[in-house]
Motif scaffolding. Structure first.
Motif, PDB file in Angstrom:
ATOM      1  N   LEU A 130       0.696  -1.199   0.134  1.00 55.41           N
ATOM      2  CA  LEU A 130       0.008   0.036   0.059  1.00 55.41           C
ATOM      3  C   LEU A 130       0.675   1.218   0.212  1.00 55.41           C
ATOM      4  O   LEU A 130       0.490   2.197  -0.725  1.00 55.41           O
ATOM      5  N   TRP A 131       2.010   1.361   0.711  1.00 60.49           N
ATOM      6  CA  TRP A 131       2.760   2.564   1.041  1.00 60.49           C
ATOM      7  C   TRP A 131       3.754   2.551  -0.116  1.00 60.49           C
ATOM      8  O   TRP A 131       4.298   3.501  -0.211  1.00 60.49           O
ATOM      9  N   GLN A 132       3.896   1.608  -0.919  1.00 66.48           N
ATOM     10  CA  GLN A 132       4.923   1.632  -2.181  1.00 66.48           C
ATOM     11  C   GLN A 132       4.315   2.038  -3.428  1.00 66.48           C
ATOM     12  O   GLN A 132       4.717   2.743  -4.334  1.00 66.48           O
ATOM     13  N   VAL A 133       3.012   1.865  -3.640  1.00 70.00           N
ATOM     14  CA  VAL A 133       2.360   1.863  -5.224  1.00 70.00           C
ATOM     15  C   VAL A 133       2.412   3.547  -5.369  1.00 70.00           C
ATOM     16  O   VAL A 133       2.352   3.752  -6.702  1.00 70.00           O
ATOM     17  N   GLY A 134       2.251   4.339  -4.509  1.00 71.88           N
ATOM     18  CA  GLY A 134       2.134   5.805  -4.680  1.00 71.88           C
ATOM     19  C   GLY A 134       3.356   6.499  -5.511  1.00 71.88           C
ATOM     20  O   GLY A 134       3.219   7.526  -6.167  1.00 71.88           O
ATOM     21  N   TYR A 135       4.526   5.798  -5.177  1.00 73.59           N
ATOM     22  CA  TYR A 135       5.949   5.967  -5.796  1.00 73.59           C
ATOM     23  C   TYR A 135       5.902   5.637  -7.489  1.00 73.59           C
ATOM     24  O   TYR A 135       6.691   5.946  -7.795  1.00 73.59           O
ATOM     25  N   LEU A 136       5.012   4.923  -7.719  1.00 72.51           N
ATOM     26  CA  LEU A 136       5.002   4.490  -9.052  1.00 72.51           C
ATOM     27  C   LEU A 136       4.777   5.387 -10.329  1.00 72.51           C
ATOM     28  O   LEU A 136       5.154   5.416 -11.283  1.00 72.51           O
ATOM     29  N   GLY A 137       4.080   6.483  -9.829  1.00 70.27           N
ATOM     30  CA  GLY A 137       3.805   7.422 -10.424  1.00 70.27           C
ATOM     31  C   GLY A 137       2.755   7.177 -11.977  1.00 70.27           C
ATOM     32  O   GLY A 137       2.017   6.514 -11.973  1.00 70.27           O
ATOM     33  N   GLU A 138       3.448   7.593 -13.035  1.00 68.07           N
ATOM     34  CA  GLU A 138       3.170   7.465 -14.338  1.00 68.07           C
ATOM     35  C   GLU A 138       3.010   5.930 -14.742  1.00 68.07           C
ATOM     36  O   GLU A 138       2.288   5.591 -15.685  1.00 68.07           O
ATOM     37  N   LEU A 154      -1.216  -5.369   2.338  1.00 63.79           N
ATOM     38  CA  LEU A 154      -1.320  -4.028   2.252  1.00 63.79           C
ATOM     39  C   LEU A 154      -0.566  -3.374   3.536  1.00 63.79           C
ATOM     40  O   LEU A 154       0.087  -2.316   3.178  1.00 63.79           O
ATOM     41  N   PHE A 155      -0.681  -3.867   4.641  1.00 60.14           N
ATOM     42  CA  PHE A 155      -0.299  -3.113   5.920  1.00 60.14           C
ATOM     43  C   PHE A 155       0.575  -3.798   6.539  1.00 60.14           C
ATOM     44  O   PHE A 155       0.713  -5.266   6.589  1.00 60.14           O
ATOM     45  N   HIS A 156       1.533  -3.100   7.373  1.00 62.52           N
ATOM     46  CA  HIS A 156       2.468  -3.758   8.178  1.00 62.52           C
ATOM     47  C   HIS A 156       1.704  -4.271   9.417  1.00 62.52           C
ATOM     48  O   HIS A 156       2.053  -5.472   9.967  1.00 62.52           O
ATOM     49  N   SER A 157       0.966  -3.739   9.759  1.00 64.48           N
ATOM     50  CA  SER A 157      -0.032  -4.040  11.274  1.00 64.48           C
ATOM     51  C   SER A 157      -0.755  -5.377  10.757  1.00 64.48           C
ATOM     52  O   SER A 157      -1.581  -5.457   9.915  1.00 64.48           O
TER      53      SER A 157
END
Length: 371
Positions: A130-138, A154-157
């Protein structure tokens, strides 16, 4: 350095198929589809009949021309190569005996069939996505629409992760009693004869709502849900987040992108009850504002029933194996096309009805007759 692919003899392939495995080949490349047969949109028996044979021609159809994503998906089940000369000794299904001789000669692997290599993927599959995909950009839109056959975290928790997963029967167990109870409340309230439509504007011309109207109001709620299902799927779940907006990409992946990336993750095919209750409460509040209390409740409970039917159907369209020629068989094939090839159309899930007026119907495939 990668290990050389394993070689299989024709006798070994026949023996494994006789034991119940489903191995198919594309020329010399061999694939084990044993774990996929029940999920195949064409039905389990179709793949079983092709076990041990060359499916190269079948991938191009008719009746169905497999998409680039379907060919990429196939590569996940690659197990090795047929021994030189052995590929010609496999029996062919009757409908493939007339394949052109050129197609039978060994060729290089189709460039559309790139092997899915999670070690070299754009994200680290060993960590929550979940916290990685936002960096994929285009690159996000193309990446998320290239499905893989593996579970997603999705989560660490562990607690948050458990809230994001739901077994299909939980939806039925949680919401069916609510539907039954609210249906009884709605019917008995209407039976008191105090509910009138337009009473807030006029008493002289207000319309009484009898208890006998409840089934029709209930069905109206289900019908309105089918429209809401379409609108949410098309305009919320399939919004295209700006490549520069990390948070919108993350939100899209949380809402629906995860499902397109891993369409057969059985724990993520229905909506978890906790977030679902928030959305359901929101729509109930809207109906309370627009309609008299009992009338709004009657429409609401029909819509809630429609939602439960939708979630159950959605799970079945992914994990069920409907009989060929049935309504659900066609709907399963239609929905799988939405996942693998037509992500910008085919937004109806429990019904294709709304795809017609909104002009998002997936077109039927046509094949020109060869001379």
């Amino acid at each position: 350095m990668a290990a050389a692919p394993r070689s299989f003899s024709a006798a070994e392939v026949r023996a494994r198929c006789a034991q119940g495995a489903c191995l198919v080949r594309c020329r010399r490349r061999l694939y084990d589809l044993s774990g996929f047969v029940r999920l195949h949109p064409g039905g389990e028996q179709l793949l079983r009949r092709r076990a041990g044979t060359d499916v190269s021609a079948a991938l191009d159809g008719p009746p169905h021309r497999h998409s680039a994503n379907a060919r990429r998906w196939l590569e996940q089940y690659y197990v090795g190569e047929m021994e030189p000369g052995e590929e010609q000794s496999q029996p062919e299904p009757a409908e493939e005996k007339a394949v052109d001789a050129v197609a039978q000669t060994p060729r290089r692997m189709d460039p559309r069939c790139k092997t899915v290599d999670v070690e070299k993927d754009l994200v680290d599959w060993q960590k929550p996505l979940l916290w990685q995909v936002g960096y994929l950009g285009e690159k996000y839109d193309e990446w998320v629409h290239q499905p893989v056959d593996r579970p997603i975290r999705l989560f660490h928790s562990d607690f948050l992760e458990s809230l994001s997963k739901t077994a299909w029967y939980v939806v039925f167990m949680v919401w069916t009693p609510v539907v039954l109870y609210l249906s009884w409340v709605s019917y008995t309230s209407l039976a008191q004869g105090n509910t009138r439509l337009f009473s807030s504007f006029t008493t002289e011309y207000s319309i009484p709502v009898h208890k006998y109207y409840f089934p029709f109001i209930f069905l109206l709620g289900m019908f309105l849900w089918s429209l809401l299902e379409y609108l949410i799927h098309r305009f919320v779940f399939h919004m295209k987040p700006p490549a520069s907006n990390y948070y919108l990409i993350t939100l899209h992946f949380l809402l629906h992108g995860q499902h397109h990336k891993s369409p057969f993750d059985s724990s993520r095919l229905v909506f978890p009850p906790v977030p679902a209750s928030l959305v359901i409460g929101f729509f109930y509040g809207i109906l309370r504002l627009l309609l008299p209390e009992v009338l709004g409740l009657s429409v609401f409970v029909g819509g809630l029933c429609g939602y439960v039917v939708y979630d159950m159907m959605h799970y079945y369209l992914h994990y069920g194996s409907p009989k060929k020629g049935t309504y659900l068989y066609g709907l399963k094939a239609y929905h799988v096309k939405h996942h693998f090839e037509h992500q910008k159309s085919g937004f109806g899930i429990s019904t294709r009805f709304w795809d017609y007026p909104f002009r998002t119907l997936i077109p039927e495939e046509t094949f020109e007759k060869e001379d």
